[in-house]
Scaffold this motif. Structure first.
Motif, PDB file in Angstrom:
ATOM      1  N   GLY A   1     -88.567 -40.414   4.506  1.00 47.72           N
ATOM      2  CA  GLY A   1     -89.116 -41.340   5.486  1.00 47.72           C
ATOM      3  C   GLY A   1     -87.993 -41.672   6.447  1.00 47.72           C
ATOM      4  O   GLY A   1     -86.807 -41.718   6.064  1.00 47.72           O
ATOM      5  N   THR A   2     -88.333 -41.827   7.715  1.00 43.85           N
ATOM      6  CA  THR A   2     -87.319 -42.230   8.691  1.00 43.85           C
ATOM      7  C   THR A   2     -87.817 -43.419   9.499  1.00 43.85           C
ATOM      8  O   THR A   2     -87.018 -44.184  10.024  1.00 43.85           O
ATOM      9  CB  THR A   2     -86.958 -41.065   9.632  1.00 43.85           C
ATOM     10  OG1 THR A   2     -88.156 -40.385   9.982  1.00 43.85           O
ATOM     11  CG2 THR A   2     -86.011 -40.096   8.964  1.00 43.85           C
TER      12      THR A   2
ATOM     13  N   LEU B   1     -86.629 -36.008  13.185  1.00 46.95           N
ATOM     14  CA  LEU B   1     -85.279 -35.959  12.622  1.00 46.95           C
ATOM     15  C   LEU B   1     -84.413 -34.978  13.413  1.00 46.95           C
ATOM     16  O   LEU B   1     -83.265 -35.273  13.765  1.00 46.95           O
ATOM     17  CB  LEU B   1     -85.323 -35.542  11.154  1.00 46.95           C
ATOM     18  CG  LEU B   1     -83.975 -35.598  10.442  1.00 46.95           C
ATOM     19  CD1 LEU B   1     -83.657 -37.033  10.038  1.00 46.95           C
ATOM     20  CD2 LEU B   1     -83.938 -34.689   9.219  1.00 46.95           C
TER      21      LEU B   1
ATOM     22  N   ASP C   1     -85.741 -27.052   6.918  1.00 48.76           N
ATOM     23  CA  ASP C   1     -86.780 -26.631   5.992  1.00 48.76           C
ATOM     24  C   ASP C   1     -86.850 -25.100   5.924  1.00 48.76           C
ATOM     25  O   ASP C   1     -85.962 -24.406   6.437  1.00 48.76           O
ATOM     26  CB  ASP C   1     -88.141 -27.250   6.335  1.00 48.76           C
ATOM     27  CG  ASP C   1     -88.922 -27.542   5.059  1.00 48.76           C
ATOM     28  OD1 ASP C   1     -88.709 -28.622   4.491  1.00 48.76           O
ATOM     29  OD2 ASP C   1     -89.692 -26.678   4.592  1.00 48.76           O
TER      30      ASP C   1
ATOM     31  N   THR D   1     -89.219 -31.558   1.315  1.00 51.45           N
ATOM     32  CA  THR D   1     -90.441 -31.946   0.617  1.00 51.45           C
ATOM     33  C   THR D   1     -90.509 -31.347  -0.780  1.00 51.45           C
ATOM     34  O   THR D   1     -89.953 -30.279  -1.019  1.00 51.45           O
ATOM     35  CB  THR D   1     -91.693 -31.514   1.419  1.00 51.45           C
ATOM     36  OG1 THR D   1     -92.855 -32.007   0.778  1.00 51.45           O
ATOM     37  CG2 THR D   1     -91.805 -30.004   1.539  1.00 51.45           C
TER      38      THR D   1
ATOM     39  N   ALA E   1     -90.121 -37.640   0.696  1.00 47.78           N
ATOM     40  CA  ALA E   1     -88.739 -37.203   0.517  1.00 47.78           C
ATOM     41  C   ALA E   1     -87.763 -38.285   0.999  1.00 47.78           C
ATOM     42  O   ALA E   1     -86.821 -38.643   0.289  1.00 47.78           O
ATOM     43  CB  ALA E   1     -88.515 -35.894   1.270  1.00 47.78           C
TER      44      ALA E   1
ATOM     45  N   LEU F   1     -90.091 -34.602  10.243  1.00 45.07           N
ATOM     46  CA  LEU F   1     -89.182 -33.453  10.282  1.00 45.07           C
ATOM     47  C   LEU F   1     -88.748 -33.126  11.709  1.00 45.07           C
ATOM     48  O   LEU F   1     -87.573 -32.886  11.982  1.00 45.07           O
ATOM     49  CB  LEU F   1     -89.868 -32.253   9.615  1.00 45.07           C
ATOM     50  CG  LEU F   1     -89.142 -30.922   9.658  1.00 45.07           C
ATOM     51  CD1 LEU F   1     -89.206 -30.252   8.298  1.00 45.07           C
ATOM     52  CD2 LEU F   1     -89.750 -30.003  10.697  1.00 45.07           C
TER      53      LEU F   1
ATOM     54  N   ASN G   1     -96.321 -31.430   6.347  1.00 41.65           N
ATOM     55  CA  ASN G   1     -96.240 -31.317   4.898  1.00 41.65           C
ATOM     56  C   ASN G   1     -97.399 -30.521   4.304  1.00 41.65           C
ATOM     57  O   ASN G   1     -97.927 -30.860   3.253  1.00 41.65           O
ATOM     58  CB  ASN G   1     -96.224 -32.707   4.271  1.00 41.65           C
ATOM     59  CG  ASN G   1     -94.816 -33.145   3.943  1.00 41.65           C
ATOM     60  OD1 ASN G   1     -94.137 -32.491   3.163  1.00 41.65           O
ATOM     61  ND2 ASN G   1     -94.368 -34.233   4.542  1.00 41.65           N
TER      62      ASN G   1
END
Ligand code: CR1
Length: 817
Positions: free
Chosen positions: A661-662, A123, A320, A359, A659, A120, A273
């Motif tokens: 993944g990066t 990102l 979020d 999430t 959710a 998160l 998470n």
């Protein structure tokens, strides 16, 4: 940048100047750290120019802006990135060389800015990079934690945590804004007051106040004059002193209040998470949104536009639910302070905010207890009740009087004590809600927000699949591949137009290109092998297949399943006849990642990995066919070395839990193949690069509920291969088995919630398929090239452009030199 400023002499002089003035050091008495600092200051001066140019132009033209509110920004190091963005790396390399240093040695002196937990936060950092590169007038808002994510130390195979003193040395990448300060209130009470127009309004009074001070972190765009910004808030005591306590002889107390204020932004909560409903965290969240909104409103008011135009000037993206208090906070400011009518204010609020959900894990969904909220934010709690009341009245009137539905959809959960469901508040307060990968967005429409989709209609709920910045995750971290791609495609335009990687496809079967491609991979594996040797004193063979899983340690991510399969491989190797053993594909299995300090099971997984590594790495009978390495303290700068070195990376979450993944995107961009489940963005990666180039296994998301149900009522099925592994652990082959009892129990007594026993067999089969494919070098190289070539879609430029066009209604704003 003028040419004179880029000649090596000028840069040298600049660095020397900073050595003498900024650092107050003699040039001949200087170490790498100081040299890094002087170099960083010299680069920072150049960024500052662009920063000022950009901000002045924005101020003048006043276009619509977007504010990306995020409690986490996992930026990593800044110097290399800035040099690349400004296109001055070569020049600086030469100058630093002339001064008797090696630029690469200086780069590693920098401490990571690690103000985030995992995907998160990273990102958010990638999105800021893209927004700056694409010239979108976008600012990030966040918190300036004095301690970022903890340092992980491995002792006797266990994770230990140490504080991250990242600000102990001077930080050249932030500008303190001593003049930008706002007051933030907590506690207190609500009174009724007359406003200037003679209307009765609620007013939040009393309580304790602290001050928020701004620190700006410049975010250079790649090859553009424009420079973005992340404004981070630090808590300071108000410039008042409790003279009553002081005079009463209670000096300690009067000082400790000041310390309390400072503690507010001390530390990043180290949970990924997972919600820990601590009072201090709630205060952090409010502190963050209060300061940010005051700043945004201050800027809005300078242009003297009417309030109804606010959403035409301001878009706020909530990363979020952590910034969701911004919804009642803006409503409060508009109604209580600015005197707007409720409905007019609510119209402005809901045209301003948008919300990204990251999430579906129930333990990660933020819920705050009503009594805690009432105590800390009494007026906000009233406002949330009112928002909920008007919302439910509308649902009942316009949609359905079904009481069960009203109960389900309510922002307040009727538990004891009552809870505020922040995700629901975020949905009600936003005009658009998005998930972060196609499957995830489907799941939230079908499950978490299903009632809302029915009520609002489906248009409000969209998908924007995550993306990563190709600048950090290829251009910077993989110079070998960067140069090969640039040479092959004829320019480095791909760095900002990632779709151009398509152009590599036509060379996928070209033998000499394959050879060059494979050599780059080999050099990257060697670089990692050297790192492992130097830092961990473990020897790994760069010719082996590098199999990597690096990410936060979490049951849903199933590092546990990975180590179980490694143990299975080990047991199989041990049983082999020498001539068969020789025929195996040697593997190096690499793990990395932090467990939340309070996450007992995740910490046991780390211990099991290390205990297994100890036994396997010291067993000469398997002839180096298997090595296991747990790289301590995984962070952004280690990721930059680890990711380019993978042959295979694992993204093996239970279907429906990850959710997006990066890191999956980063590995594939660097020519690594994925071994993964049908989850998150793995699915779209497969679609883009071709299903034949990804190793997918495991049950599908829509089967998970039934399987869990069946396991609960009809028991688990542990197949023979899994039993072998469990027996080995319980038989003490990896140390005292009682240590691992609780971990084994999550399978056998815990109902195997993450379906390891279900997926284990197909997982092992895929591993065999990976080995078989790896034996055919040409076939493997072709796949690897096709991986990189197909990744254009996953650029964060595409993602940010989609946000700007679909949600923020934002146009690029180009700054001219
Ligand atoms: C998800 O677990 C996703 C990132 C970024 C995480 C991961 O799959 O790639 O967000 N979610 O979208 C999260 O941290 C609080 O939720």
């Amino acid at each position: 940048m003028t040419p004179e400023k880029n000649d090596t002499d000028a840069i040298e002089q600049d660095i020397v100047h900073h050595t003498i003035t900024t650092l107050c050091r003699g040039v001949y008495n200087i170490d790498k750290l100081a040299m890094y600092q002087a170099t960083a200051h010299s680069v920072r001066d150049r960024l500052l120019e662009d920063w000022n140019l950009t901000q002045e132009a924005l101020h003048r033209e006043n276009p619509k802006r977007c504010y990306y509110m995020s409690m986490e920004f996992l930026i990593g190091r800044a110097l290399d990135n800035a040099l690349n963005c400004l296109k001055v790396k070569k020049n600086y390399k030469e100058s630093v060389d002339n001064l008797g240093f090696n630029l690469e040695d200086l780069l590693v002196e920098e401490k990571d800015a690690a103000l985030g937990n995992g995907g998160l936060g990273r990102l958010a950092a990638c999105y800021m990079d893209s927004a700056a590169t694409l010239d979108y007038p976008t600012w990030g808002y966040g918190l300036r934690y004095q301690y970022g994510i903890f340092k992980q130390i491995i002792k006797d195979g266990y994770q230990n945590e140490m504080p991250d003193y990242w600000l102990n040395f001077d930080n050249p990448w932030e500008f303190p804004r001593t003049d930008i300060r706002y007051e933030v209130r907590f506690h207190g009470y609500v009174a009724t007051k007359m406003n200037e127009k003679g209307e009765s309004r609620m007013s939040w009074e009393g309580g304790d106040k602290v001050q928020a001070m701004a620190y700006d972190v410049p975010i250079p765009g790649f090859d553009t004059k424009g420079c973005g910004n992340i404004r981070l808030w630090s808590s300071k005591p108000l410039n008042t002193f409790d003279f009553d306590s002081f005079n009463a002889g209670d000096y300690d107390r009067s000082v400790s209040e000041q310390t309390n204020a400072q503690n507010l932004t001390s530390v990043l909560y180290p949970n990924d998470n997972h919600l820990v409903g601590k009072e201090l965290r709630l205060k952090q969240e409010y502190f963050f949104v209060s300061a940010s909104l005051q700043d945004i409103i201050h800027r809005f008011k300078r242009a003297k536009c009417p309030w109804k135009d606010f959403p035409d000037k301001v878009a706020v993206q909530m990363n979020d639910t952590h910034p969701t208090l911004a919804v009642p906070e803006l409503q409060r400011i508009l109604v209580d302070v600015e005197g707007l009518e409720w409905d007019d204010a609510w119209d402005i609020v809901t045209r301003t905010f948008a919300f990204t959900n990251h999430t579906v894990l129930p333990e990660a969904l933020e819920c705050w207890s009503v009594p805690m909220m009432e105590k800390i934010l009494p007026r906000h709690m009233q406002i949330i009740y009112d928002i909920n009341l008007f919302f439910l009245q509308k649902v009942e009137r316009d949609f359905s009087p079904d009481r069960e539905l009203l109960k389900r959809i309510s922002i307040i959960e009727e538990t004891s004590p009552q809870q505020v469901r922040m995700a629901y508040l975020a949905v009600v307060g936003s005009h658009t809600v998005n998930g972060v990968a196609a499957l995830h967005s489907d799941l939230i429409r079908k499950n978490l927000f299903n009632d809302f989709v029915k009520y609002y209609g489906p248009e409000k709920f969209i998908n924007i699949t995550n993306g990563i910045t190709p600048r950090r995750w290829l251009y910077q971290s993989n110079p070998g591949l960067r140069d090969l791609i640039t040479k092959t495609l004829g320019s480095e335009e791909w760095a900002t137009h990632l779709d151009q990687l398509e152009g590599l496809k036509k060379y996928a079967e070209d033998a000499s290109f394959q050879e060059a491609w494979a050599d780059v991979k080999f050099q990257n594996k060697k670089r990692l092998a050297d790192w492992i040797k130097t830092n961990m004193n473990i020897t790994v063979n760069p010719h082996a297949l590098f199999d990597i899983q690096v990410k936060r340690i979490h049951e849903y991510k199933r590092q546990y399943m990975n180590i179980l399969s490694v143990i299975y491989r080990y047991k199989s190797l041990k049983k082999m006849a020498p001539e068969d053993l020789e025929q195996q594909v040697p593997r190096v299995v690499i793990f990395g990642g932090k467990a939340a300090p309070g996450y007992y099971i995740a910490k046991l997984v780390i211990k099991l990995i290390n205990s297994a590594a100890e036994v396997i790495n010291n067993d000469s009978s398997i002839k180096d066919m298997l090595k296991v390495v747990f790289i301590p303290d995984y962070n952004v700068s280690l990721a930059e070395i680890i990711i380019p070195a993978s042959d295979i990376s694992q993204h093996i979450s239970t279907a429906g839990t990850e959710a997006s993944g990066t890191s999956n995107m980063k590995f594939v961009l660097n020519g690594g193949l994925i071994l993964g489940t049908v989850d998150g963005a793995n699915i779209e990666i497969g679609e883009q690069i071709g299903e034949e180039n990804i190793f997918m296994f495991g049950v599908l998301a829509d089967a998970v509920d039934d399987i869990r149900h069946n396991q609960k009522y009809h028991g688990l099925f542990i197949d023979a291969s899994l039993q072998v592994v469990i027996d080995a652990i319980q038989g003490g082959e990896f140390g005292d088995p009682s240590i691992f009892g609780p971990l084994i129990n999550t399978l056998t007594y815990g109902g195997d919630y993450y379906l390891i026993s279900t997926d284990f067999k197909s997982y092992l089969q895929k591993h065999t398929e990976v080995d078989d494919t790896y034996r055919d070098k040409a076939a493997w190289n072709k796949k690897s090239i096709m991986c990189t070539a197909g990744m254009g879609f996953f650029s964060s430029d595409r993602a940010v452009r989609t946000y700007a066009e679909k949600i923020w209604k934002l146009k690029p704003f180009k700054v001219e030199a």
